[in-house]
Design a protein around this motif. Structure first.
Motif, PDB file in Angstrom:
ATOM      1  N   PRO A 333     -26.324  19.360 -16.294  1.00 16.73           N
ATOM      2  CA  PRO A 333     -27.780  19.150 -16.134  1.00 16.73           C
ATOM      3  C   PRO A 333     -28.368  20.154 -15.139  1.00 16.73           C
ATOM      4  O   PRO A 333     -28.257  19.988 -13.924  1.00 16.73           O
ATOM      5  CB  PRO A 333     -27.855  17.720 -15.590  1.00 16.73           C
ATOM      6  N   TRP A 334     -29.009  21.193 -15.629  1.00 19.47           N
ATOM      7  CA  TRP A 334     -29.523  22.249 -14.775  1.00 19.47           C
ATOM      8  C   TRP A 334     -30.880  21.897 -14.201  1.00 19.47           C
ATOM      9  O   TRP A 334     -31.642  21.125 -14.793  1.00 19.47           O
ATOM     10  CB  TRP A 334     -29.633  23.557 -15.563  1.00 19.47           C
ATOM     11  N   PRO A 335     -31.222  22.427 -13.036  1.00 23.82           N
ATOM     12  CA  PRO A 335     -32.571  22.203 -12.502  1.00 23.82           C
ATOM     13  C   PRO A 335     -33.616  22.846 -13.417  1.00 23.82           C
ATOM     14  O   PRO A 335     -33.312  23.726 -14.228  1.00 23.82           O
ATOM     15  CB  PRO A 335     -32.529  22.874 -11.126  1.00 23.82           C
ATOM     16  N   ALA A 336     -34.865  22.414 -13.278  1.00 28.62           N
ATOM     17  CA  ALA A 336     -35.927  22.841 -14.199  1.00 28.62           C
ATOM     18  C   ALA A 336     -36.054  24.356 -14.275  1.00 28.62           C
ATOM     19  O   ALA A 336     -36.198  24.931 -15.356  1.00 28.62           O
ATOM     20  CB  ALA A 336     -37.257  22.222 -13.752  1.00 28.62           C
ATOM     21  N   GLY A 337     -35.976  25.045 -13.172  1.00 24.50           N
ATOM     22  CA  GLY A 337     -36.168  26.486 -13.187  1.00 24.50           C
ATOM     23  C   GLY A 337     -35.029  27.239 -13.838  1.00 24.50           C
ATOM     24  O   GLY A 337     -35.200  28.397 -14.256  1.00 24.50           O
ATOM     25  N   ALA A 338     -33.842  26.645 -13.942  1.00 28.97           N
ATOM     26  CA  ALA A 338     -32.674  27.354 -14.475  1.00 28.97           C
ATOM     27  C   ALA A 338     -32.313  26.908 -15.886  1.00 28.97           C
ATOM     28  O   ALA A 338     -31.499  27.580 -16.545  1.00 28.97           O
ATOM     29  CB  ALA A 338     -31.478  27.134 -13.562  1.00 28.97           C
ATOM     30  N   GLU A 339     -32.916  25.825 -16.379  1.00 28.13           N
ATOM     31  CA  GLU A 339     -32.491  25.284 -17.673  1.00 28.13           C
ATOM     32  C   GLU A 339     -32.738  26.255 -18.823  1.00 28.13           C
ATOM     33  O   GLU A 339     -31.867  26.474 -19.683  1.00 28.13           O
ATOM     34  CB  GLU A 339     -33.227  23.971 -17.936  1.00 28.13           C
ATOM     35  N   GLU A 340     -33.907  26.889 -18.875  1.00 29.06           N
ATOM     36  CA  GLU A 340     -34.233  27.789 -19.978  1.00 29.06           C
ATOM     37  C   GLU A 340     -33.329  29.019 -20.009  1.00 29.06           C
ATOM     38  O   GLU A 340     -32.731  29.325 -21.067  1.00 29.06           O
ATOM     39  CB  GLU A 340     -35.702  28.208 -19.897  1.00 29.06           C
ATOM     40  N   PRO A 341     -33.189  29.794 -18.896  1.00 30.49           N
ATOM     41  CA  PRO A 341     -32.334  30.991 -18.978  1.00 30.49           C
ATOM     42  C   PRO A 341     -30.864  30.649 -19.230  1.00 30.49           C
ATOM     43  O   PRO A 341     -30.172  31.416 -19.928  1.00 30.49           O
ATOM     44  CB  PRO A 341     -32.531  31.668 -17.618  1.00 30.49           C
ATOM     45  N   VAL A 342     -30.393  29.524 -18.710  1.00 33.98           N
ATOM     46  CA  VAL A 342     -28.994  29.162 -18.935  1.00 33.98           C
ATOM     47  C   VAL A 342     -28.776  28.765 -20.392  1.00 33.98           C
ATOM     48  O   VAL A 342     -27.750  29.124 -21.005  1.00 33.98           O
ATOM     49  CB  VAL A 342     -28.561  28.031 -17.981  1.00 33.98           C
ATOM     50  N   ALA A 387     -30.318  34.043 -15.651  1.00 37.29           N
ATOM     51  CA  ALA A 387     -29.728  32.772 -15.233  1.00 37.29           C
ATOM     52  C   ALA A 387     -29.265  32.846 -13.767  1.00 37.29           C
ATOM     53  O   ALA A 387     -29.450  31.887 -13.002  1.00 37.29           O
ATOM     54  CB  ALA A 387     -28.552  32.425 -16.148  1.00 37.29           C
ATOM     55  N   ARG A 388     -28.729  33.939 -13.380  1.00 32.66           N
ATOM     56  CA  ARG A 388     -28.272  34.098 -11.993  1.00 32.66           C
ATOM     57  C   ARG A 388     -29.448  34.052 -11.022  1.00 32.66           C
ATOM     58  O   ARG A 388     -29.365  33.429  -9.956  1.00 32.66           O
ATOM     59  CB  ARG A 388     -27.546  35.434 -11.842  1.00 32.66           C
ATOM     60  N   LYS A 389     -30.511  34.718 -11.393  1.00 34.81           N
ATOM     61  CA  LYS A 389     -31.679  34.726 -10.517  1.00 34.81           C
ATOM     62  C   LYS A 389     -32.249  33.327 -10.360  1.00 34.81           C
ATOM     63  O   LYS A 389     -32.650  32.930  -9.252  1.00 34.81           O
ATOM     64  CB  LYS A 389     -32.732  35.664 -11.095  1.00 34.81           C
ATOM     65  N   ALA A 390     -32.262  32.558 -11.433  1.00 34.31           N
ATOM     66  CA  ALA A 390     -32.771  31.188 -11.368  1.00 34.31           C
ATOM     67  C   ALA A 390     -31.893  30.294 -10.490  1.00 34.31           C
ATOM     68  O   ALA A 390     -32.375  29.334  -9.887  1.00 34.31           O
ATOM     69  CB  ALA A 390     -32.870  30.609 -12.786  1.00 34.31           C
ATOM     70  N   LEU A 391     -30.601  30.609 -10.398  1.00 37.83           N
ATOM     71  CA  LEU A 391     -29.673  29.813  -9.601  1.00 37.83           C
ATOM     72  C   LEU A 391     -29.459  30.392  -8.204  1.00 37.83           C
ATOM     73  O   LEU A 391     -28.621  29.886  -7.445  1.00 37.83           O
ATOM     74  CB  LEU A 391     -28.321  29.720 -10.325  1.00 37.83           C
ATOM     75  N   ASP A 392     -30.209  31.436  -7.856  1.00 39.38           N
ATOM     76  CA  ASP A 392     -30.120  32.069  -6.544  1.00 39.38           C
ATOM     77  C   ASP A 392     -28.724  32.627  -6.288  1.00 39.38           C
ATOM     78  O   ASP A 392     -28.173  32.497  -5.195  1.00 39.38           O
ATOM     79  CB  ASP A 392     -30.509  31.080  -5.436  1.00 39.38           C
ATOM     80  N   LEU A 393     -28.165  33.279  -7.292  1.00 42.23           N
ATOM     81  CA  LEU A 393     -26.888  33.971  -7.167  1.00 42.23           C
ATOM     82  C   LEU A 393     -27.134  35.471  -7.146  1.00 42.23           C
ATOM     83  O   LEU A 393     -28.231  35.943  -7.445  1.00 42.23           O
ATOM     84  CB  LEU A 393     -25.960  33.600  -8.331  1.00 42.23           C
TER      85      LEU A 393
END
Length: 428
Positions: A333-342, A387-393
């Motif tokens: 279950p990804w956070p809202a900001g990361a769900e789409e790119p992932v 996806a990495r940017k959305a997850l702050d990686l």
């Protein structure tokens, strides 16, 4: 002095011996006895003669007997023993000298032994005292004490733990005998990322230890630095293995270390990126990428022209890994900001899965190259940046010196090998 014979058995009363009382043999050395002379006088010292318990030569006779000082007749002087011990060990030379002089004074007045020990202790203590004075004047004692304290600390390499940063005066290549632990925020030579405990037994040999360290340390690298994109490109894996002498003393640990490839360069800041420093979403994403990375590490060394069956078998494993990775990304279950790119990335991985499956079943070398080239394009690591940017990686793709050629988007992948960057990026 003469030693009295042991007393004989008690003679029965009236026993005269072989000659009647008053009669003596007339040997050639016997004094003539006049006729009718009275018998010779009896010795007044008892049945055991002059050496008996009351004779003049007896230690208990009427004049007494005291053995001379220091003769075999007395006990050993305890102060003499202490003086000799202090003289031999040289840790209290002044005390040893004083004790030796006291022992000599006592031995002259008592029936005790130990004069030689007292003299030896005094001489040795005098020498030791002279050496102490010389050492104090030259500073050797201070150097000795510092060395003693260093030795008491033990081998600092053996106490390094996972996560420790350290400086190594001897460097990370060759023999290393010490390591000074420092905060990771400061400049340092190495950072411990894993410890491998070896089984008991005979020393396996240096070559065997190096092979084991090479396999285990590289396998454990991603468990400490889970985000390989955050690992500087000039950092490599080093390891400290037990020496034969260390093995004899119980050292069974291989220490896996991150260090700079440039021997003159240092690291700053910790390289740790695992559950202790990342959040749950970052860890879930990185664990999914490790599934594919593990298979990419197993790419056949020979070209497909030389080993087509080996490459096809590996392509099948690639398809399985991609299916597992995409499933892990869809299940979390990804956070809202990361769900789409992932989710978009998971779709790309599923298409790549189908293409690699076709490469595994390809009929001939040309068909394999066609499908594998398409498969490399679909797992291009640049597709993971969103996806990495959305997850702050980390979003900067790592590069490797041995494969410094830029990825050519027009040419795509060749499928024939090339340098792997993590998450499936191939530089050709």
């Amino acid at each position: 002095m003469s030693i009295p014979p042991p007393p004989g058995p008690r003679q029965p009363e009236g026993f005269q011996g072989p000659h009647p009382q008053g009669q003596h043999p007339q040997g050639p050395f016997a004094a003539p006895q006049p006729q009718g002379a009275p018998p010779p006088p009896q010795f007044p010292y008892g049945p055991q003669g002059p050496h008996g318990p009351h004779g003049p030569y007896s230690p208990y006779g009427p004049y007494g007997f005291q053995p001379p000082a220091g003769s075999a007749g007395g006990a050993v002087n305890g102060v003499a023993i202490a003086a000799l011990v202090c003289g031999l060990l040289c840790f209290l030379p002044a005390v040893g000298l004083v004790l030796g002089l006291i022992a000599l004074w006592q031995i002259r007045r008592r029936p005790e032994r130990g004069r030689g020990m007292a003299i030896a202790g005094s001489v040795l203590s005098s020498v030791g005292l002279a050496l102490w004075v010389l050492s104090l004047s030259t500073g050797a004692v201070a150097d000795f004490w510092e060395g003693f304290k260093e030795g008491a600390r033990g081998n600092t390499i053996l106490v390094l733990e996972k996560g420790d940063c350290f400086d190594s005066p001897d460097g990370l290549v060759g023999w290393a005998i010490e390591a000074d632990q420092v905060p990771c925020s400061q400049e340092h030579d190495g950072e411990v990322f894993a410890l491998v405990t070896l089984p008991e037994g005979a020393f396996p040999g240096d070559d065997s230890l190096v092979d084991t360290a090479d396999d285990r340390c590289y396998a454990l690298r991603d468990t400490y630095a889970m985000d390989a994109w955050a690992l500087p490109s000039d950092v490599d894996v080093y390891y400290l293995t037990p020496s034969r002498e260390g093995w004899d003393y119980g050292d069974r640990t291989i220490t896996c270390v991150f260090g700079n490839r440039d021997a003159d360069a240092t690291l700053t800041g910790s390289l740790r990126r695992d559950e202790t420093t990342l959040d749950a979403d970052q860890v879930a994403y990185l664990k999914a990428t490790h599934v594919l990375n593990a298979v990419l590490d197993q790419i056949p060394l020979a070209e497909a022209e030389e080993d087509l069956p080996g490459h096809q078998k590996w392509a099948g494993r690639m398809s399985e890994a991609l299916a597992e990775q995409s499933g892990m990304l869809r299940d979390h279950p990804w956070p809202a900001g990361a769900e789409e790119p992932v989710t978009k990335l998971a779709g790309e991985l599923e298409r790549a899965e189908a293409v690699w499956a076709k490469a595994a079943e390809a009929d001939g070398l040309d068909a394999f190259y066609e499908h594998s080239a398409q498969g490399w394009e679909l797992i291009d690591s640049r597709k993971t940046v969103a996806a990495r940017k959305a997850l702050d990686l980390a979003t900067t793709q790592p590069t490797f010196e041995e494969y410094d050629e830029e990825y050519d988007e027009d040419e795509g992948g060749t499928g024939g090998g090339g340098g792997r960057t993590d998450e499936g990026s191939i530089e050709v």
